[in-house]
Every structure is written in C-alpha cells, then in structure tokens.
Design a protein around this motif. Structure first.
Motif, PDB file in Angstrom:
ATOM      1  N   THR A 101     -15.542   1.966 -17.094  1.00 31.70           N
ATOM      2  CA  THR A 101     -14.736   0.756 -16.899  1.00 31.70           C
ATOM      3  C   THR A 101     -13.410   1.026 -16.202  1.00 31.70           C
ATOM      4  O   THR A 101     -12.669   0.095 -15.923  1.00 31.70           O
ATOM      5  CB  THR A 101     -14.427   0.092 -18.259  1.00 31.70           C
ATOM      6  OG1 THR A 101     -13.902   1.108 -19.124  1.00 31.70           O
ATOM      7  CG2 THR A 101     -15.652  -0.527 -18.890  1.00 31.70           C
ATOM      8  N   THR A 275     -17.823  -2.056 -25.311  1.00 30.83           N
ATOM      9  CA  THR A 275     -17.165  -3.338 -25.075  1.00 30.83           C
ATOM     10  C   THR A 275     -18.133  -4.197 -24.266  1.00 30.83           C
ATOM     11  O   THR A 275     -19.078  -3.687 -23.665  1.00 30.83           O
ATOM     12  CB  THR A 275     -15.873  -3.166 -24.254  1.00 30.83           C
ATOM     13  OG1 THR A 275     -16.237  -2.616 -22.980  1.00 30.83           O
ATOM     14  CG2 THR A 275     -14.876  -2.251 -24.947  1.00 30.83           C
ATOM     15  N   LYS A 276     -17.873  -5.469 -24.235  1.00 31.55           N
ATOM     16  CA  LYS A 276     -18.714  -6.398 -23.460  1.00 31.55           C
ATOM     17  C   LYS A 276     -18.686  -5.982 -21.985  1.00 31.55           C
ATOM     18  O   LYS A 276     -19.709  -5.964 -21.307  1.00 31.55           O
ATOM     19  CB  LYS A 276     -18.112  -7.810 -23.625  1.00 31.55           C
ATOM     20  CG  LYS A 276     -19.015  -8.897 -23.214  1.00 31.55           C
ATOM     21  CD  LYS A 276     -19.436  -9.682 -24.449  1.00 31.55           C
ATOM     22  CE  LYS A 276     -20.553 -10.631 -24.087  1.00 31.55           C
ATOM     23  NZ  LYS A 276     -21.496 -10.815 -25.124  1.00 31.55           N
ATOM     24  N   ARG A 277     -17.504  -5.626 -21.499  1.00 35.64           N
ATOM     25  CA  ARG A 277     -17.361  -5.263 -20.087  1.00 35.64           C
ATOM     26  C   ARG A 277     -18.148  -3.987 -19.784  1.00 35.64           C
ATOM     27  O   ARG A 277     -18.848  -3.900 -18.786  1.00 35.64           O
ATOM     28  CB  ARG A 277     -15.856  -5.071 -19.797  1.00 35.64           C
ATOM     29  CG  ARG A 277     -15.580  -4.752 -18.390  1.00 35.64           C
ATOM     30  CD  ARG A 277     -14.217  -5.192 -17.912  1.00 35.64           C
ATOM     31  NE  ARG A 277     -14.037  -4.568 -16.615  1.00 35.64           N
ATOM     32  CZ  ARG A 277     -13.366  -3.462 -16.416  1.00 35.64           C
ATOM     33  NH1 ARG A 277     -12.752  -2.864 -17.425  1.00 35.64           N
ATOM     34  NH2 ARG A 277     -13.292  -2.936 -15.206  1.00 35.64           N
ATOM     35  N   GLU A 295     -25.247  -7.004 -29.534  1.00 32.44           N
ATOM     36  CA  GLU A 295     -24.020  -7.410 -30.231  1.00 32.44           C
ATOM     37  C   GLU A 295     -24.312  -7.895 -31.658  1.00 32.44           C
ATOM     38  O   GLU A 295     -23.548  -7.643 -32.573  1.00 32.44           O
ATOM     39  CB  GLU A 295     -23.295  -8.535 -29.468  1.00 32.44           C
ATOM     40  CG  GLU A 295     -22.658  -8.096 -28.182  1.00 32.44           C
ATOM     41  CD  GLU A 295     -23.609  -8.183 -26.993  1.00 32.44           C
ATOM     42  OE1 GLU A 295     -24.846  -8.250 -27.226  1.00 32.44           O
ATOM     43  OE2 GLU A 295     -23.134  -8.180 -25.848  1.00 32.44           O
ATOM     44  N   TRP A 302     -11.357  -5.790 -33.071  1.00 31.97           N
ATOM     45  CA  TRP A 302     -10.324  -5.729 -32.042  1.00 31.97           C
ATOM     46  C   TRP A 302      -9.706  -4.341 -32.045  1.00 31.97           C
ATOM     47  O   TRP A 302      -9.435  -3.767 -33.082  1.00 31.97           O
ATOM     48  CB  TRP A 302      -9.224  -6.771 -32.297  1.00 31.97           C
ATOM     49  CG  TRP A 302      -9.678  -8.158 -31.960  1.00 31.97           C
ATOM     50  CD1 TRP A 302     -10.013  -9.149 -32.839  1.00 31.97           C
ATOM     51  CD2 TRP A 302      -9.882  -8.698 -30.652  1.00 31.97           C
ATOM     52  NE1 TRP A 302     -10.424 -10.271 -32.159  1.00 31.97           N
ATOM     53  CE2 TRP A 302     -10.338 -10.022 -30.810  1.00 31.97           C
ATOM     54  CE3 TRP A 302      -9.729  -8.183 -29.352  1.00 31.97           C
ATOM     55  CZ2 TRP A 302     -10.646 -10.846 -29.733  1.00 31.97           C
ATOM     56  CZ3 TRP A 302     -10.030  -9.014 -28.277  1.00 31.97           C
ATOM     57  CH2 TRP A 302     -10.478 -10.316 -28.465  1.00 31.97           C
ATOM     58  N   GLY A 306      -5.994  -4.310 -27.009  1.00 32.47           N
ATOM     59  CA  GLY A 306      -6.113  -5.726 -26.711  1.00 32.47           C
ATOM     60  C   GLY A 306      -7.512  -6.194 -26.350  1.00 32.47           C
ATOM     61  O   GLY A 306      -7.682  -7.315 -25.886  1.00 32.47           O
ATOM     62  N   TYR A 307      -8.534  -5.363 -26.509  1.00 28.86           N
ATOM     63  CA  TYR A 307      -9.888  -5.850 -26.307  1.00 28.86           C
ATOM     64  C   TYR A 307     -10.768  -5.377 -27.466  1.00 28.86           C
ATOM     65  O   TYR A 307     -10.427  -4.428 -28.168  1.00 28.86           O
ATOM     66  CB  TYR A 307     -10.477  -5.403 -24.963  1.00 28.86           C
ATOM     67  CG  TYR A 307     -10.376  -3.938 -24.694  1.00 28.86           C
ATOM     68  CD1 TYR A 307      -9.342  -3.436 -23.917  1.00 28.86           C
ATOM     69  CD2 TYR A 307     -11.310  -3.037 -25.215  1.00 28.86           C
ATOM     70  CE1 TYR A 307      -9.224  -2.083 -23.681  1.00 28.86           C
ATOM     71  CE2 TYR A 307     -11.212  -1.684 -24.978  1.00 28.86           C
ATOM     72  CZ  TYR A 307     -10.166  -1.212 -24.209  1.00 28.86           C
ATOM     73  OH  TYR A 307     -10.053   0.135 -23.982  1.00 28.86           O
ATOM     74  N   GLY A 308     -11.889  -6.067 -27.635  1.00 32.16           N
ATOM     75  CA  GLY A 308     -12.723  -5.796 -28.802  1.00 32.16           C
ATOM     76  C   GLY A 308     -13.870  -4.855 -28.506  1.00 32.16           C
ATOM     77  O   GLY A 308     -14.331  -4.740 -27.372  1.00 32.16           O
ATOM     78  N   LYS A 309     -14.320  -4.161 -29.557  1.00 27.10           N
ATOM     79  CA  LYS A 309     -15.444  -3.248 -29.413  1.00 27.10           C
ATOM     80  C   LYS A 309     -16.517  -3.589 -30.428  1.00 27.10           C
ATOM     81  O   LYS A 309     -16.208  -4.083 -31.507  1.00 27.10           O
ATOM     82  CB  LYS A 309     -14.991  -1.809 -29.674  1.00 27.10           C
ATOM     83  CG  LYS A 309     -14.080  -1.293 -28.600  1.00 27.10           C
ATOM     84  CD  LYS A 309     -13.819   0.168 -28.779  1.00 27.10           C
ATOM     85  CE  LYS A 309     -12.952   0.624 -27.622  1.00 27.10           C
ATOM     86  NZ  LYS A 309     -12.728   2.010 -27.545  1.00 27.10           N
TER      87      LYS A 309
END
Ligand code: SF4
Length: 341
Positions: A101, A275-277, A295, A302, A306-309
């Motif tokens: 990423t 992560t989604k990304r 998922e 979180w 600042g992003y969730g896993k």
C-alpha cells in the motif's frame, strides 16, 4: 545455493554515476549484459500500459540506481528511532507485503548510491541523541539483503555501526545474500532477523523469495558470525493443519540453528491482518490468491494511524498465542519473545 536476484533491466539516474557505488553497479550490470538505460531523472513509462498484475510483476524485475536526495530520515516507531534508507522495494512478491500500500503503482526497486551521505546523516542523529542509544531500521521500505550481493552496502553500514558507541542497527530479511555480512566487524551492534513461515505459506504466498531451507542456511551463517539473531514469524495464518506445520517450522529452526547461545535469540510473532485497501490491491495484483481475507470472519479494529484493520477473532489470536509461546518455551528456552500481535 544462494538465491541472487538479477534485474532484467537497470535504469541509472545520471547523477548516480558520479558515485563509486554507481560506477561499480554500472560495470557489474554491463559486464553481465543486462540492458541499461541512463536518464536524467528516472521515469519508467513502459509500465503504465499494463494490467496491475503485469505491472507489479514487471516492476519487481526492474532496478533504478539513484541518489537519495532527501536525507531527512523518517521516524520508525515503535521498533526504532529512524529508518535508514539504503534501498526501496525488493524483488519478492509476497502477497501480504507491508509495502503493497505504500509504494504506489510502480514498485520497481531503487538503490541509493550516496551511502556516505546517508551515514553522515546517521552520525548527526547519533550525536544529537548521545549518550542515549539511537536505533536505526534498515528494512522499513525494502528488504536490504536482496541487493547486497551487488552493492555491499549493508556490509559497509554494519562496519560503520560496529564502531558506534551510541548507534545500533536492525533489519529483517527473507533473502540469503549474507556472505559479505559474515565478514563484517559488527561488534554486536546489528540485530539481524529472518522472516520465516511454514513451507506451505511460503510456497503459496511468498513468490520470488528464497525457500525456507535457504533462509535457514543464511541464518545459520549469521548465528556462527555471532550476530544478535532473531526470527520474525509472520504473518501467522490459520489454515487446515496450521499447528502441525508451525510445529514443524519451529523444529526445523531448532535443528538448523545449532548453537545460538551467543546470539541473544529473539522471536517476533505477528498474526495476519489486512486493511480494506490492502485487500483490494492484493486481489488486483494476485487475482488467483488463496489468501483468506473475509471481513465477516475477522475482528475490525481501528489502528493508531487512523485506518482500520481486520484481525483474527480474539479467541483465534489467543489460540495462536498460546501455541507459539508454549512451543517456543519448550524448544528455545533461552530465547526471548519480543512481542505477539
Ligand atoms: S520479502 Fe519483504 S519486502 Fe520483499 S515482498 Fe516480501 S514482505 Fe515485501
């Protein structure tokens, strides 16, 4: 037999040729007949027309030799104080690579030739923090061992840290080009960790990297050279037969690394998360991937950035944790488990 990465094409930034390492790399690649292109600044346009999968595979076979312009070292919390920039990207194609990423759509390899300037900057950081020890991480944006047989940069960096009273180095690798490193006077100031996984996980998800037995041969050389040594077991995956396979992995490590009393052996244990990304990028670059990323079967959390896993469920993580802590305690009673996440 060591796995040595050979690029298919090498781009030289014109300025890089005024450095000894740039000249050395130019002569080495030219003598091997590898196609070379010299450019004022590196722009690899041939990659942009391909599919994400082709682009990724091809980028991983291209090397750019450049000068590291910005010498502002990024911080590297919590594992070290600063990143030490020697190279970016690596020839491996691990599906869950932490760089998926961060390196953009053209993750071709970059190696920096202005090593003296990089070490000069490290010196400034060490002096400004002394007498506190400053820790540098050389694998934050690459696998620095992958290009070592061509560059010898890590050897020089390890020698440099060997002379430091207040500076230490660490890095992790899946590669095996350590023959130069075993001759370096490290003075115990460099902690080398090998990233390992079960045979099955390596075969399915870590394309373009050396197999387990070669990584262990390299680790044994590092152990004999009396470096502080560690193993990162990551990502720990749950799949049918995972306990048996990971027990075999630990037993094979035990068998291959015959004496580690002088190495302050460490383990770092990291369960799989995504992560989604990252999931979207992985599925684009590896359309047939068998990596489980549903998922609905994971716990969303979180993170500090600042992003969730998506993590394994708490009870699954607990099961993995007790499995590894018990088995490591039994097989490597002198080893220190640094963390489990
Ligand atoms: S070896 Fe390390 S840096 Fe290279 S692709 Fe695999 S995880 Fe990423």
């Amino acid at each position: 037999m060591n796995y040595v990465f050979t690029p298919e094409k090498v781009f030289f930034q014109e300025d890089s040729l005024s450095y000894p390492l740039g000249q050395k790399l130019y002569s080495s690649f030219k003598s091997k007949g590898i196609p070379i292109k010299i450019m004022k600044s590196i722009r690899i346009t041939s990659l942009s027309e391909k599919t994400p999968e082709e682009r990724y595979r091809q980028a991983k076979r291209i090397l750019a030799v450049t000068v590291k312009k910005s010498l502002r070292f990024a911080t590297c919390k919590p594992s070290a104080h600063f990143q030490l920039p020697l190279s970016t990207s690596c020839p491996g194609r691990c599906e869950y690579c932490y760089l998926q990423t961060t390196l953009g759509t053209q993750p071709y390899l970059r190696v920096y030739v202005n090593l003296d300037q990089v070490l000069q900057k490290a010196q400034e950081h060490i002096e400004s923090r002394a007498p506190r020890v400053t820790l540098f991480e050389a694998s934050a944006t690459s696998d620095p061992v992958a290009l070592e047989p061509w560059t010898n940069s890590l050897y020089k960096v390890i020698q440099y840290f060997g002379k430091q009273r207040y500076g230490k180095l660490r890095f992790v690798t899946k590669f095996t080009g350590v023959d130069t490193l075993i001759k370096a006077k490290h003075n115990g100031n460099t902690h080398i960790r090998f990233s390992l996984n079960s045979d099955k996980v390596i075969k399915n998800h870590e394309k373009g990297t050396p197999p387990l037995h070669q990584r262990l041969e390299a680790a044994q050389k590092i152990a004999r050279a009396e470096y502080p040594l560690g193993f990162i077991l990551a990502p720990l995956l749950i799949y049918p037969g995972w306990e048996k396979d990971y027990r075999t992995l630990l037993e094979v490590i035990k068998k291959k690394i015959t004496s580690y009393e002088k190495n302050n052996l460490t383990f770092e244990l990291i369960t799989h998360r995504f992560t989604k990304r990252a999931k979207n990028i992985i599925l684009e670059r590896f359309p047939g991937s068998q990596l489980q990323m549903e998922e609905s079967k994971r716990q969303f959390k979180w993170g500090q950035f600042g992003y969730g896993k998506y993590l394994y469920l708490p009870e699954e993580r607990e099961k993995i944790k007790s499995f590894f802590l018990e088995n490591i305690e039994e097989l490597f009673p002198e080893a220190h488990v640094e963390y489990f996440i």
